[in-house]
Scaffold this active site. Structure first.
Site, PDB file in Angstrom:
ATOM      1  N   GLY A 157     -67.437  30.227  19.411  1.00  0.00           N
ATOM      2  CA  GLY A 157     -68.058  29.428  18.376  1.00  0.00           C
ATOM      3  C   GLY A 157     -68.292  28.194  18.514  1.00  0.00           C
ATOM      4  O   GLY A 157     -67.344  27.379  18.931  1.00  0.00           O
TER       5      GLY A 157
ATOM      6  N   ARG B 245     -70.336  33.977  24.094  1.00  0.00           N
ATOM      7  CA  ARG B 245     -68.927  34.804  24.035  1.00  0.00           C
ATOM      8  C   ARG B 245     -68.583  35.745  25.316  1.00  0.00           C
ATOM      9  O   ARG B 245     -67.960  36.626  25.366  1.00  0.00           O
ATOM     10  CB  ARG B 245     -68.980  35.509  22.780  1.00  0.00           C
ATOM     11  CG  ARG B 245     -68.799  34.464  21.558  1.00  0.00           C
ATOM     12  CD  ARG B 245     -68.183  35.382  20.338  1.00  0.00           C
ATOM     13  NE  ARG B 245     -68.245  34.589  19.144  1.00  0.00           N
ATOM     14  CZ  ARG B 245     -67.216  33.695  18.704  1.00  0.00           C
ATOM     15  NH1 ARG B 245     -66.186  33.518  19.346  1.00  0.00           N
ATOM     16  NH2 ARG B 245     -67.396  32.996  17.724  1.00  0.00           N
TER      17      ARG B 245
ATOM     18  N   ASP C   2     -58.911  32.732  22.799  1.00  0.00           N
ATOM     19  CA  ASP C   2     -59.726  33.587  23.746  1.00  0.00           C
ATOM     20  C   ASP C   2     -60.033  33.148  25.090  1.00  0.00           C
ATOM     21  O   ASP C   2     -59.749  33.476  26.219  1.00  0.00           O
ATOM     22  CB  ASP C   2     -60.539  34.628  23.309  1.00  0.00           C
ATOM     23  CG  ASP C   2     -59.894  35.612  22.275  1.00  0.00           C
ATOM     24  OD1 ASP C   2     -58.818  35.930  22.369  1.00  0.00           O
ATOM     25  OD2 ASP C   2     -60.567  35.817  21.398  1.00  0.00           O
TER      26      ASP C   2
ATOM     27  N   LYS D 236     -60.553  24.085  21.256  1.00  0.00           N
ATOM     28  CA  LYS D 236     -61.664  24.192  20.288  1.00  0.00           C
ATOM     29  C   LYS D 236     -61.659  25.344  19.181  1.00  0.00           C
ATOM     30  O   LYS D 236     -61.055  26.402  19.530  1.00  0.00           O
ATOM     31  CB  LYS D 236     -62.929  24.304  21.000  1.00  0.00           C
ATOM     32  CG  LYS D 236     -64.257  24.408  19.924  1.00  0.00           C
ATOM     33  CD  LYS D 236     -64.766  25.509  20.512  1.00  0.00           C
ATOM     34  CE  LYS D 236     -64.410  27.043  20.289  1.00  0.00           C
ATOM     35  NZ  LYS D 236     -65.195  28.176  20.206  1.00  0.00           N
ATOM     36  N   THR D 237     -61.869  25.108  17.943  1.00  0.00           N
ATOM     37  CA  THR D 237     -62.146  26.261  17.133  1.00  0.00           C
ATOM     38  C   THR D 237     -61.862  25.787  15.613  1.00  0.00           C
ATOM     39  O   THR D 237     -61.128  25.110  15.284  1.00  0.00           O
ATOM     40  CB  THR D 237     -61.334  27.635  17.031  1.00  0.00           C
ATOM     41  OG1 THR D 237     -61.871  28.494  16.004  1.00  0.00           O
ATOM     42  CG2 THR D 237     -59.784  27.325  17.048  1.00  0.00           C
TER      43      THR D 237
ATOM     44  N   ASP E 130     -61.393  27.270  13.129  1.00  0.00           N
ATOM     45  CA  ASP E 130     -60.545  28.179  12.542  1.00  0.00           C
ATOM     46  C   ASP E 130     -59.026  27.441  12.284  1.00  0.00           C
ATOM     47  O   ASP E 130     -58.230  27.921  11.623  1.00  0.00           O
ATOM     48  CB  ASP E 130     -60.178  29.423  13.297  1.00  0.00           C
ATOM     49  CG  ASP E 130     -61.465  30.415  12.991  1.00  0.00           C
ATOM     50  OD1 ASP E 130     -62.659  29.752  12.699  1.00  0.00           O
ATOM     51  OD2 ASP E 130     -61.800  31.294  13.621  1.00  0.00           O
TER      52      ASP E 130
HETATM   53  P1  FBP Z   1     -64.087  30.415  17.620  1.00  0.00           P
HETATM   54  O1  FBP Z   1     -62.981  31.133  17.717  1.00  0.00           O
HETATM   55  O2  FBP Z   1     -64.868  30.967  18.877  1.00  0.00           O
HETATM   56  O3  FBP Z   1     -64.278  29.070  17.683  1.00  0.00           O
HETATM   57  O4  FBP Z   1     -65.176  31.104  16.509  1.00  0.00           O
HETATM   58  C1  FBP Z   1     -64.434  30.917  15.174  1.00  0.00           C
HETATM   59  C2  FBP Z   1     -65.585  31.627  14.227  1.00  0.00           C
HETATM   60  O5  FBP Z   1     -66.637  30.468  13.785  1.00  0.00           O
HETATM   61  C3  FBP Z   1     -65.015  32.303  13.163  1.00  0.00           C
HETATM   62  O6  FBP Z   1     -64.687  31.579  12.136  1.00  0.00           O
HETATM   63  C4  FBP Z   1     -65.937  33.242  12.801  1.00  0.00           C
HETATM   64  O7  FBP Z   1     -65.466  34.592  12.457  1.00  0.00           O
HETATM   65  C5  FBP Z   1     -66.780  33.482  14.173  1.00  0.00           C
HETATM   66  O8  FBP Z   1     -66.606  32.128  14.911  1.00  0.00           O
HETATM   67  C6  FBP Z   1     -68.154  33.955  14.121  1.00  0.00           C
HETATM   68  O9  FBP Z   1     -68.752  33.920  15.344  1.00  0.00           O
HETATM   69  P2  FBP Z   1     -70.335  34.395  15.685  1.00  0.00           P
HETATM   70  O10 FBP Z   1     -71.154  33.636  15.009  1.00  0.00           O
HETATM   71  O11 FBP Z   1     -70.315  34.502  17.082  1.00  0.00           O
HETATM   72  O12 FBP Z   1     -70.415  35.983  15.066  1.00  0.00           O
END
Ligand code: FBP
Length: 553
Positions: A77, A141, A172, A198-199, A201
């Site tokens: 993300g 992803r 991941d 990165k994230t 979250d």
């Molecule tokens: P990452 O852990 O890859 O940084 O992504 C986090 C996130 O933003 C979560 O908060 C959310 O649940 C998810 O990505 C949504 O991903 P997508 O837009 O690919 O469905």
């Protein structure tokens, strides 16, 4: 690229580096590392990258540096600041040796498999400095998960004379980075792999990684929006606003936004899990606060709901684990056409307890729970409308409650994508630039299987410390997609930590009073105390805000 006046002014911002990285650096080798858990299992899976020492960088002498051809991948993300990781990486590579080159793989890890890349030259990088988003090269992803794919990556890198990869990703993606580093070493491929945390979250953190980038900016954006909603709620005095916030698993975003905005209610999933609260119990608690406020004439309020909540309610968590196994191991399920057929098929395979929970949930919600998992086996919680489910259930509860004489009108919101690509705050702009810069230094020092870190981040950036932590050190064994695998352990909200305790000490007052804070937008220009402030979470974790008031809890 057409830029707004703000973007033009912002592009001139020069990210601040830790003082130790301003000039030439030397590498300091620290203690040998151990995995945080399941040491023997991790060691046997990563014999070549296990037990490496921690490293840090200090001011040092000018050296002759080799030419480096490095590939960078943005994975998973989006998170504010990714472009600054790339600018820091680019600037450091050029400073170390002006003949070095940086290549950006297009569309995330898939670019590595398909050999899709561009050379990131000074003109391209300059266009993206201090901007949000990952659009400079895109993200994805795709999981690189078998030997044939690892070999493809080796072949593509060697074909392009790329000798090192920087993987910018969450837990991941960095687990995947470590798997690649191990394989490349085993095969003597001569390709290094370094990760960057990165994230939005905020759940990729531990003793070495103080925060993942993007968390600060995303929370500032959401808090601005929550503050605006709270002002509207307090003006119109007629709606309860149920606001779901991103954060797939941990509730760091909800906690940080609660500390910044002081809503009437903020649910913290980790607490729900600890006290084994059921959906009905949560609904009951919310309804009680709605009633209390209504009794004093306040038929309005705000409630923050973490996106990952469903996975923390024990009975739903159990159900999701069983559903994960069914979806991963029963291909015939995916051939079924109607939702009735699917529901019957699943009910047959569930344990009695889960089947009961499954049948008690509304059909639309059940459908959301069985949507395809992402490539890492995660439930796509951003598509699960917990905020709507809670509104319906609280509404029903109050309707049946003879002692409730007030009004309950609710609005639902989901804030996630609004913040993921925002222009990075000064904190993230500086932090990301420093991370990218450090990644280049790790590569220049011949390191592989490491994640770049920047520490001391609640202090001003000149006092930050830079280094690298072996990725195996952050790993443990967990069940994912039906199999036990080595993964970087996610950091959940620590219920004994100061950020949560601070929130807990204040939430009772926030529930009944209207103590809202309206943080306003991120400030890019102005007083340092306003513009450079890190998150409340970091300030509290690093003891930079008084905790005296917690004594009374
Ligand atoms: P990452 O852990 O890859 O940084 O992504 C986090 C996130 O933003 C979560 O908060 C959310 O649940 C998810 O990505 C949504 O991903 P997508 O837009 O690919 O469905």
């Amino acid at each position: 690229m057409i830029k707004s006046p703000l973007q033009k002014a912002r592009s001139k911002y020069i990210p601040k580096l830790p003082q130790s990285l301003e000039e030439n650096v030397k590498l300091i080798i620290g203690e040998k590392s151990e995995a945080i858990a399941d040491k023997e299992a991790i060691k046997s899976i990563f014999p070549n990258t296990y037990g490496l020492p921690l490293v840090t960088f200090e001011v040092g002498e000018l050296k002759d540096n080799q030419t480096l051809n490095v590939g960078v991948v943005l994975s998973g993300g989006q998170a504010p600041g990714g472009h600054n990781v790339i600018s820091g990486l680019f600037d450091a590579l050029k400073k170390l040796n002006n003949s070095s080159k940086l290549f950006g793989f297009i569309g995330g890890p898939n670019g590595l498999l398909e050999n899709l890349f561009i050379e990131l030259d000074s003109a391209i990088v300059s266009d993206y400095r201090n901007t949000g988003g990952f659009d400079i090269i895109g993200s994805g992803r795709t999981k690189i998960e078998d030997e044939a794919s690892y070999d493809k990556v080796i072949a593509n890198c060697l074909k392009n004379n790329i000798k090192a990869l920087v993987i910018v990703g969450g837990d991941d993606s960095n687990t995947n980075a470590c798997v690649l580093a191990e394989y490349f070493k085993e095969k003597n491929a001569g390709i290094q792999v370094v990760g960057c945390p990165k994230t939005i979250d905020g759940d990729l953190k531990n003793d070495f990684i103080e925060t993942s980038f993007g968390f600060d900016t995303a929370c500032k954006v959401y808090s601005e929006l929550i503050g605006n909603i709270q002002r509207d709620a307090n003006s119109a005095k007629k709606y309860w606003h149920f606001i779901k916030l991103m954060g797939r698993s941990a509730s760091h975003i909800s906690l940080e936004c609660a500390l910044k905005t002081q809503p009437n209610i903020a649910i913290i999933s980790e607490e729900i899990e600890k006290y084994k609260l059921t959906l009905n119990k949560i609904v009951g608690q919310i309804a009680e606060i709605v009633k209390k406020r209504s009794n004093s004439g306040e038929n309005f309020g705000t409630i923050l709901i973490p996106e990952g909540l469903v996975e923390f309610m024990p009975s739903i968590k159990k159900l999701i684990t069983e559903l994960n196994d069914i979806l991963a191991t029963k291909p015939e399920y995916h051939q079924l056409r109607t939702s009735q057929e699917k529901r019957a098929f699943i009910t047959e395979l569930l344990t009695e307890e889960s089947a009961k929970v499954y049948s008690s949930l509304p059909a639309s919600f059940v459908k959301q729970l069985t949507l395809d998992r992402d490539p890492h086996g995660n439930v796509q919680v951003s598509k699960i409308e917990t905020e709507k489910l809670l509104i319906d259930m609280v509404g029903d509860r109050l309707e049946k409650d003879k002692s409730f004489h007030g009004k309950f009108n609710a609005q639902n919101h989901f804030f996630g994508y609004e913040g993921r690509c925002a222009a990075p705050s000064n904190f993230d702009a500086d932090y990301c630039y420093s991370l990218g810069y450090t990644a280049a230094l790790l590569i220049n020092s011949g390191k592989t299987g490491y994640m770049a870190f920047i520490q001391n981040t609640s202090q001003s950036s000149d006092q930050w410390l830079a280094g690298g932590v072996p990725i195996t050190m952050m790993m443990n064994m967990e069940k994912r997609n039906g199999h036990v695998k080595p993964v970087i352990q996610k950091a959940l909200v620590d219920l004994k930590g100061i950020p949560f305790l601070t929130f807990r000490s204040k939430r009772k007052d926030w529930a009944t009073n209207t103590d809202y804070i309206y943080p306003g937008p991120i400030q890019y220009f102005g007083p340092t105390g306003v513009c450079d402030a890190p998150s409340e979470t970091l300030l509290l974790e690093q003891d930079r805000i008084s905790r005296a008031e917690l004594v009374s809890v």
